[in-house]
Scaffold this motif. Structure first.
Motif, PDB file in Angstrom:
ATOM      1  N   LEU A 268       0.854  -1.175   0.000  1.00 37.88           N
ATOM      2  CA  LEU A 268       0.000   0.000   0.000  1.00 37.88           C
ATOM      3  C   LEU A 268       0.892   1.227   0.000  1.00 37.88           C
ATOM      4  N   ASN A 269       0.884   1.935  -1.101  1.00 35.65           N
ATOM      5  CA  ASN A 269       1.745   3.098  -1.237  1.00 35.65           C
ATOM      6  C   ASN A 269       0.940   4.298  -1.701  1.00 35.65           C
ATOM      7  N   GLY A 270       1.250   5.458  -1.106  1.00 38.72           N
ATOM      8  CA  GLY A 270       0.587   6.685  -1.516  1.00 38.72           C
ATOM      9  C   GLY A 270       1.358   7.387  -2.615  1.00 38.72           C
ATOM     10  N   ASN A 271       0.987   8.647  -2.810  1.00 37.39           N
ATOM     11  CA  ASN A 271       1.570   9.425  -3.909  1.00 37.39           C
ATOM     12  C   ASN A 271       2.697  10.337  -3.477  1.00 37.39           C
TER      13      ASN A 271
ATOM     14  N   LEU B 214      -9.064   5.486  14.694  1.00 36.38           N
ATOM     15  CA  LEU B 214      -7.977   4.595  14.256  1.00 36.38           C
ATOM     16  C   LEU B 214      -8.464   3.471  13.337  1.00 36.38           C
ATOM     17  N   PRO B 215      -9.442   2.654  13.736  1.00 35.68           N
ATOM     18  CA  PRO B 215      -9.896   1.616  12.802  1.00 35.68           C
ATOM     19  C   PRO B 215     -10.681   2.174  11.621  1.00 35.68           C
ATOM     20  N   LEU B 216     -11.499   3.203  11.865  1.00 39.07           N
ATOM     21  CA  LEU B 216     -12.262   3.789  10.764  1.00 39.07           C
ATOM     22  C   LEU B 216     -11.328   4.445   9.754  1.00 39.07           C
ATOM     23  N   GLY B 217     -10.333   5.169  10.269  1.00 36.13           N
ATOM     24  CA  GLY B 217      -9.357   5.794   9.372  1.00 36.13           C
ATOM     25  C   GLY B 217      -8.582   4.771   8.572  1.00 36.13           C
ATOM     26  N   ALA B 218      -8.187   3.665   9.220  1.00 35.63           N
ATOM     27  CA  ALA B 218      -7.462   2.606   8.519  1.00 35.63           C
ATOM     28  C   ALA B 218      -8.335   1.989   7.421  1.00 35.63           C
ATOM     29  N   TYR B 219      -9.619   1.784   7.722  1.00 38.36           N
ATOM     30  CA  TYR B 219     -10.539   1.231   6.722  1.00 38.36           C
ATOM     31  C   TYR B 219     -10.695   2.202   5.543  1.00 38.36           C
ATOM     32  N   LEU B 220     -10.875   3.484   5.852  1.00 38.14           N
ATOM     33  CA  LEU B 220     -11.058   4.469   4.790  1.00 38.14           C
ATOM     34  C   LEU B 220      -9.797   4.626   3.944  1.00 38.14           C
TER      35      LEU B 220
ATOM     36  N   GLY C  98      -9.159   7.022  -1.125  1.00 37.24           N
ATOM     37  CA  GLY C  98      -8.977   6.416   0.192  1.00 37.24           C
ATOM     38  C   GLY C  98      -8.751   7.427   1.294  1.00 37.24           C
ATOM     39  N   TRP C  99      -7.505   7.823   1.497  1.00 39.92           N
ATOM     40  CA  TRP C  99      -7.169   8.677   2.632  1.00 39.92           C
ATOM     41  C   TRP C  99      -7.905  10.020   2.659  1.00 39.92           C
ATOM     42  N   PRO C 100      -8.235  10.662   1.513  1.00 37.00           N
ATOM     43  CA  PRO C 100      -8.959  11.945   1.618  1.00 37.00           C
ATOM     44  C   PRO C 100     -10.318  11.821   2.299  1.00 37.00           C
ATOM     45  N   SER C 101     -10.951  10.652   2.160  1.00 38.91           N
ATOM     46  CA  SER C 101     -12.282  10.479   2.762  1.00 38.91           C
ATOM     47  C   SER C 101     -12.234  10.588   4.288  1.00 38.91           C
ATOM     48  N   ILE C 102     -11.079  10.306   4.891  1.00 39.49           N
ATOM     49  CA  ILE C 102     -10.920  10.474   6.344  1.00 39.49           C
ATOM     50  C   ILE C 102     -11.216  11.922   6.731  1.00 39.49           C
ATOM     51  N   PHE C 103     -10.634  12.838   5.987  1.00 39.44           N
ATOM     52  CA  PHE C 103     -10.770  14.260   6.306  1.00 39.44           C
ATOM     53  C   PHE C 103     -12.162  14.782   5.963  1.00 39.44           C
ATOM     54  N   TYR C 104     -12.739  14.331   4.867  1.00 37.95           N
ATOM     55  CA  TYR C 104     -14.082  14.773   4.498  1.00 37.95           C
ATOM     56  C   TYR C 104     -15.112  14.368   5.555  1.00 37.95           C
ATOM     57  N   ILE C 105     -15.095  13.093   5.932  1.00 38.56           N
ATOM     58  CA  ILE C 105     -16.109  12.578   6.870  1.00 38.56           C
ATOM     59  C   ILE C 105     -15.939  13.181   8.259  1.00 38.56           C
ATOM     60  N   PHE C 106     -14.709  13.184   8.772  1.00 37.54           N
ATOM     61  CA  PHE C 106     -14.477  13.729  10.106  1.00 37.54           C
ATOM     62  C   PHE C 106     -14.841  15.214  10.159  1.00 37.54           C
ATOM     63  N   GLY C 107     -14.492  15.952   9.107  1.00 34.21           N
ATOM     64  CA  GLY C 107     -14.766  17.390   9.084  1.00 34.21           C
ATOM     65  C   GLY C 107     -16.247  17.706   9.043  1.00 34.21           C
TER      66      GLY C 107
END
Length: 498
Positions: free
Chosen positions: A82-85, A199-205, A213-222
């Motif tokens: 799993l690698n990001g940009n 932690l688990p929700l962020g890992a799943y997202l 993937g990772w941007p959805s963490i910030f959208y949902i939490f915000g």
């Protein structure tokens, strides 16, 4: 004024609603605080970083990695899966993680001062709203570069810096002495629930979320943070007198309780006792204890997902789950210990001062022992590492349930928000320093490097336990007592009689 003969029921009362809203506020504040520590594991291209590291020091890295992988109970093949940009090395990652705390430290004292002068409701609601909006735009800034991303995180920290001091100023009028520990303990346990969710929700997202993937963490939490801010501004008030939902019996009860500790609402213009605060031994003991506790706290918050990946070799989804387990234990301990401490004091089994000292001592000494054990764990015993973290954070619940932070309301009265702001200024310094030190020490991401990190943490924990044990006090300080205008009038009448 109606005489209140008995305490109004806490369950489903207005102060119960204040506690519930505070609980979810702390929960969201921590979710927005730690989301970058979760997301950065997915954002960084570890394969590119590893290849660059190997090219710099090929023989050393290959030997260490092969030896470690042969001992691992969990396959480390995931590490390249799993690698990001973003090709951000450890120093850049440390800078991004620390940028939140650069802003966070600036507004601690101003946030406490503004809350003392103008009430905590508007300060608190606005701080969460601003942080939530900038959390939503975080993915856009990340794609522009790590500098814009760091500026965005700085602004989020700037907004959040006023959150805890403002909440502390609200508790002055909504948390009477005999309910203070359970109200504050239950409320602040929301911070750990925030970790448990994030932690688990962020890992799943990270793996399965939208927009990469990772941007959805910030959208949902915000978005959730924005909703909470609006509800909070509508439901909560600074004091019982201005609340639209409170019953008369509860209002009178809380007003009388506030007067008992010298926190009259209709008082003269208040001058801030800056000199007395900074000359107070118990205040300095609180500042030091919070700094030492937060060294471990921010080490876990910003670095735990990286440690789980680097040393214990958990994949990203297991990483989130295993990282959450210690916080489940801490949340449970914090909530239960809040009730236990209230019972101990109400039955006169232990004095408030001794209880505060004891709970701080346990809350720092046991985590110190736990991180020393953790420093000797590698990926051959990954679940032992999780167990050490769980024990350490569970017993840290003693600190949060009835330790120095609860004691601020005991000693500070109406100035509790301000004192908390100063305390959290000291407590924020580890969030700035710790990521850089960890990044500098763990350049090769080895167990031996992390061992140094954890031993340093254990030593700092011990300092906090010792200092607070020596200098703790738990009575409201003379400079924090505020006289009522009515009391002055009565005294003048008595003088005229004589």
């Amino acid at each position: 004024m109606v005489e209140v003969d008995k305490t109004p029921s806490f369950l489903f009362s207005t102060r119960f609603v204040v506690t519930v809203m505070a609980f979810f506020g702390y929960c969201l504040q921590y979710m927005l605080k730690i989301n970058m520590g979760i997301a950065i594991v997915c954002m960084v291209n570890n394969t590119a970083l590893r290849e660059a590291s190997v090219s710099d020091n090929h023989s050393k890295i290959v030997v260490n990695t092969s030896v470690l992988d042969s001992k691992c109970k969990i396959s480390s093949s995931h590490s390249s899966g799993l690698n990001g940009n973003f090709v951000w090395d450890k120093s850049i990652q440390g800078f991004i993680l620390a940028s939140y705390f650069y802003g966070y430290i600036i507004t601690q004292i101003p946030g406490g001062w503004l809350s003392t002068k103008y009430g905590g409701k508007n300060v608190l609601g606005l701080s969460m709203l601003i942080a939530s909006i900038f959390t939503i735009v975080t993915p856009f800034t990340a794609r522009w570069g790590y500098i814009p991303l760091s500026v965005c995180r700085f602004i989020i920290g700037l907004a959040h810096g006023a959150f805890w001091p403002a909440q502390s100023s609200i508790f002055v009028f909504w948390a009477p002495i005999k309910e203070r520990t359970i109200i504050l303990g239950t409320s602040t346990s929301g911070a750990w629930i925030g970790n448990i969710i994030a932690l688990p929700l962020g890992a799943y997202l990270c793996v399965s979320g939208f927009d990469g993937g990772w941007p959805s963490i910030f959208y949902i939490f915000g978005i959730v943070g924005c909703v909470w801010s609006i509800l909070f501004m509508f439901i909560i008030s600074d004091t019982p007198e201005t609340n639209r939902f409170i019953t008369e019996s509860e209002k009178e009860y809380l007003i009388n309780e506030a007067k008992k500790i010298g926190q009259a609402k209709n008082s003269k213009k208040i001058s801030t006792p800056w000199k007395q605060i900074f000359l107070s031994k118990v205040c300095w003991a609180t500042f030091i204890a919070h700094f030492c506790n937060n060294w471990g706290n921010y080490l876990y918050l910003t670095q735990l997902p990286s440690f789980m990946k680097d040393v214990l070799k958990f994949d990203i989804k297991s990483n989130g789950l295993m990282s959450a387990i210690p916080y489940v234990a801490c949340a449970l301990f914090t909530a239960v210990l809040g009730i236990v401490s209230d019972r101990l004091m109400s039955k006169n089994i232990i004095s408030r001062k001794k209880l505060r000292k004891l709970f701080n001592g346990i809350g720092l000494a046991v985590p110190a022992a736990a991180v020393i054990c953790l420093s000797f764990v590698d990926c051959s015993l990954p679940y032992l590492g999780v167990a050490c973290l769980t024990v350490g954070l569970a017993f840290n619940g003693f600190y949060w349930a009835a330790g120095p932070l609860v004691n601020i309301n005991d000693i500070g009265g109406k100035f509790s928000g301000l004192i908390f702001g100063i305390t959290n200024t000291f407590g924020t310094l580890p969030g700035i320093i710790c990521p850089f030190i960890v990044g500098f020490i763990t350049k090769n991401r080895t167990q031996a490097e992390w061992q140094i990190v954890f031993i340093i943490c254990a030593c700092i924990y011990c300092v906090g336990a010792l200092v607070y044990w020596i200098f703790c006090e738990s009575e409201i300080q003379p400079w924090a007592v505020i006289k009522n205008d009515d009391d002055d009038d009565v005294n003048k009448k008595k003088e005229n009689v004589f």
